[in-house]
Design an enzyme around this catalytic site. Structure first.
Site, mmCIF file in Angstrom:
data_model
loop_
_atom_site.group_PDB
_atom_site.id
_atom_site.type_symbol
_atom_site.label_atom_id
_atom_site.label_comp_id
_atom_site.label_asym_id
_atom_site.label_seq_id
_atom_site.Cartn_x
_atom_site.Cartn_y
_atom_site.Cartn_z
ATOM 1 N N ASN A 1 -27.652 -7.352 36.125
ATOM 2 C CA ASN A 1 -28.262 -7.196 37.592
ATOM 3 C C ASN A 1 -27.133 -6.946 38.564
ATOM 4 O O ASN A 1 -26.463 -7.809 38.832
ATOM 5 C CB ASN A 1 -29.137 -8.552 37.790
ATOM 6 C CG ASN A 1 -29.575 -8.700 39.134
ATOM 7 O OD1 ASN A 1 -29.673 -7.681 39.954
ATOM 8 N ND2 ASN A 1 -29.622 -9.989 39.658
ATOM 9 N N TRP A 2 -27.339 -5.740 38.831
ATOM 10 C CA TRP A 2 -25.786 -5.263 39.794
ATOM 11 C C TRP A 2 -26.144 -5.679 41.107
ATOM 12 O O TRP A 2 -25.463 -5.688 42.009
ATOM 13 C CB TRP A 2 -25.914 -3.787 39.934
ATOM 14 C CG TRP A 2 -25.602 -3.093 38.432
ATOM 15 C CD1 TRP A 2 -25.304 -3.941 37.480
ATOM 16 C CD2 TRP A 2 -25.550 -1.721 38.049
ATOM 17 N NE1 TRP A 2 -24.843 -2.914 36.522
ATOM 18 C CE2 TRP A 2 -25.141 -1.711 36.883
ATOM 19 C CE3 TRP A 2 -25.664 -0.594 38.852
ATOM 20 C CZ2 TRP A 2 -25.071 -0.418 36.141
ATOM 21 C CZ3 TRP A 2 -25.630 0.498 38.184
ATOM 22 C CH2 TRP A 2 -25.209 0.768 36.793
ATOM 23 N N LYS A 3 -27.244 -6.405 41.517
ATOM 24 C CA LYS A 3 -27.544 -6.742 42.917
ATOM 25 C C LYS A 3 -27.320 -5.627 43.831
ATOM 26 O O LYS A 3 -27.516 -4.590 43.731
ATOM 27 C CB LYS A 3 -26.774 -8.033 43.150
ATOM 28 C CG LYS A 3 -27.278 -9.252 42.214
ATOM 29 C CD LYS A 3 -26.733 -10.582 42.378
ATOM 30 C CE LYS A 3 -26.950 -11.601 41.243
ATOM 31 N NZ LYS A 3 -26.661 -12.944 41.550
ATOM 32 N N HIS B 1 -36.319 -13.641 40.912
ATOM 33 C CA HIS B 1 -35.039 -14.145 40.888
ATOM 34 C C HIS B 1 -34.838 -15.114 41.962
ATOM 35 O O HIS B 1 -35.273 -15.232 43.200
ATOM 36 C CB HIS B 1 -33.902 -12.882 41.264
ATOM 37 C CG HIS B 1 -32.664 -13.126 40.854
ATOM 38 N ND1 HIS B 1 -31.800 -13.933 41.739
ATOM 39 C CD2 HIS B 1 -31.579 -13.074 39.936
ATOM 40 C CE1 HIS B 1 -30.388 -13.968 41.526
ATOM 41 N NE2 HIS B 1 -30.447 -13.493 40.243
ATOM 42 N N GLU C 1 -32.400 -15.787 44.340
ATOM 43 C CA GLU C 1 -32.152 -15.152 45.563
ATOM 44 C C GLU C 1 -33.553 -14.697 46.376
ATOM 45 O O GLU C 1 -33.633 -14.667 47.562
ATOM 46 C CB GLU C 1 -31.284 -14.033 45.563
ATOM 47 C CG GLU C 1 -29.863 -14.432 45.036
ATOM 48 C CD GLU C 1 -28.954 -13.536 44.220
ATOM 49 O OE1 GLU C 1 -27.885 -14.182 43.766
ATOM 50 O OE2 GLU C 1 -29.294 -12.456 44.148
ATOM 51 N N GLU D 1 -32.254 -19.324 34.982
ATOM 52 C CA GLU D 1 -31.341 -19.047 35.700
ATOM 53 C C GLU D 1 -30.985 -20.378 36.682
ATOM 54 O O GLU D 1 -31.771 -20.301 37.500
ATOM 55 C CB GLU D 1 -31.293 -17.929 36.514
ATOM 56 C CG GLU D 1 -32.570 -17.734 37.174
ATOM 57 C CD GLU D 1 -32.472 -16.743 38.492
ATOM 58 O OE1 GLU D 1 -31.690 -15.862 38.630
ATOM 59 O OE2 GLU D 1 -33.277 -16.673 39.119
ATOM 60 N N GLY E 1 -23.463 -17.037 40.272
ATOM 61 C CA GLY E 1 -22.361 -16.555 41.282
ATOM 62 C C GLY E 1 -21.302 -17.454 41.853
ATOM 63 O O GLY E 1 -20.393 -17.513 42.445
ATOM 64 N N SER F 1 -24.203 -17.189 35.048
ATOM 65 C CA SER F 1 -22.613 -17.145 34.874
ATOM 66 C C SER F 1 -22.222 -16.922 33.600
ATOM 67 O O SER F 1 -21.154 -17.154 33.158
ATOM 68 C CB SER F 1 -21.853 -18.030 35.800
ATOM 69 O OG SER F 1 -22.004 -17.928 37.266
ATOM 70 N N GLY G 1 -25.046 -11.246 36.185
ATOM 71 C CA GLY G 1 -24.677 -10.679 37.339
ATOM 72 C C GLY G 1 -23.339 -10.142 37.675
ATOM 73 O O GLY G 1 -23.086 -8.921 37.013
ATOM 74 N N GLY G 2 -22.230 -10.792 38.352
ATOM 75 C CA GLY G 2 -21.064 -10.362 38.585
ATOM 76 C C GLY G 2 -20.491 -9.523 37.235
ATOM 77 O O GLY G 2 -19.912 -8.451 37.393
#
Length: 254
Positions: free
Chosen positions: A9-11, A95, A97, A167, A173, A212, A233-234
């Site tokens: 997930n590159w957001k 998600h 967010e 999640e 994050g 994470s 994510g990151g």
């Protein structure tokens, strides 16, 4: 049989140049293994570029969100028909967010899941609790409620074509990660909740961990019985990290 899925997930990250560099590295080393899905989910404005670039590589493309509406006066939104037209196969929905920053309710997420299934794409349904909810002992209650809202909308049969991603919101994050045991407990509870309706569908459901996961902890998390991949994510923005996770996922299938 469950698929093992590693989804990046590159957001809201990336440029045309950085995405080309990242994808070059991923597609050059992506593994074609039965039952292993490598998935990248770029920002919507780069979906066409990514679909074109992966060509015949063993990499699937997904979107990070979609409207539940089919078309019309919904400025700034995009439809499932548009995603199909581009060649997307998966859609991340619910998600944390989207839930916290954009006010998406369990009921709206359920509608998006239903619309995605009807369009023939695969929903990646995200569920998870906040730190306050976990500290209050309500983690399983929250996740159960989120699953129940979608279950009520699509029925247990719909979950035969759904991927679930657990999640824990407090681990997204932040660098914090649920212990493998904590993650396994929630994944097992999700599977047990759905098994009450249909044991076969529940057993075949892919449940990803999305808090994470990184190159250092992926192998231990993926070794758990009910963890079938990761929503990354990151770490998905770093080719070496992402590919290390993919390698751990491939090893977990042996």
């Amino acid at each position: 049989m469950r698929k093992t899925i590693v989804a990046g997930n590159w957001k809201m990250n990336g440029t045309r140049e950085s995405i080309k560099t990242l994808l070059d590295a991923i597609t050059d080393r992506a593994m074609k293994i039965d039952g292993l899905v490598t998935l990248v989910c770029p920002p919507a404005v780069y979906l066409s570029q990514v679909v074109d670039q992966i060509a015949d590589a063993p990499v699937a493309v997904g979107a990070q969100n979609v409207s539940e509406q089919s078309k019309g006066a919904y400025t700034g939104e995009w439809s499932l028909e548009m995603l199909q037209d581009l060649g997307c196969k998966y859609v991340i929905l619910g998600h944390s967010e989207r839930r916290s920053l954009f006010g998406e309710s369990d009921e709206l997420v359920a509608e998006k899941v239903a619309a995605t299934l009807e369009a023939g794409l695969v929903p990646v349904l995200c569920v998870g609790e906040t730190l306050g909810q976990r500290e209050a002992g309500d983690a399983l209650v929250v996740v159960n409620s989120q699953i129940s809202a979608t279950l009520q909308r699509i029925g247990i049969e719909g979950f035969a074509s759904v991927v679930v991603a657990y999640e824990p919101v407090w681990a997204i994050g932040t660098g914090l990660t649920a212990t493998p045991g904590d993650a396994q407990e929630v994944h097992a509870a999700i599977r047990a909740q759905l098994a009450e309706k249909d044991a076969i569908i529940a057993d075949n459901l892919s449940i990803l961990y999305g808090g994470s996961m990184n190159a250092a902890n992926a192998a231990e998390l993926l070794a758990q019985q009910d963890i079938d991949g990761g929503l990354i994510g990151g770490a998905s923005l770093k080719a070496d990290e992402f590919l290390t996770i993919c390698a751990a996922a491939a090893e977990s299938r042996k």
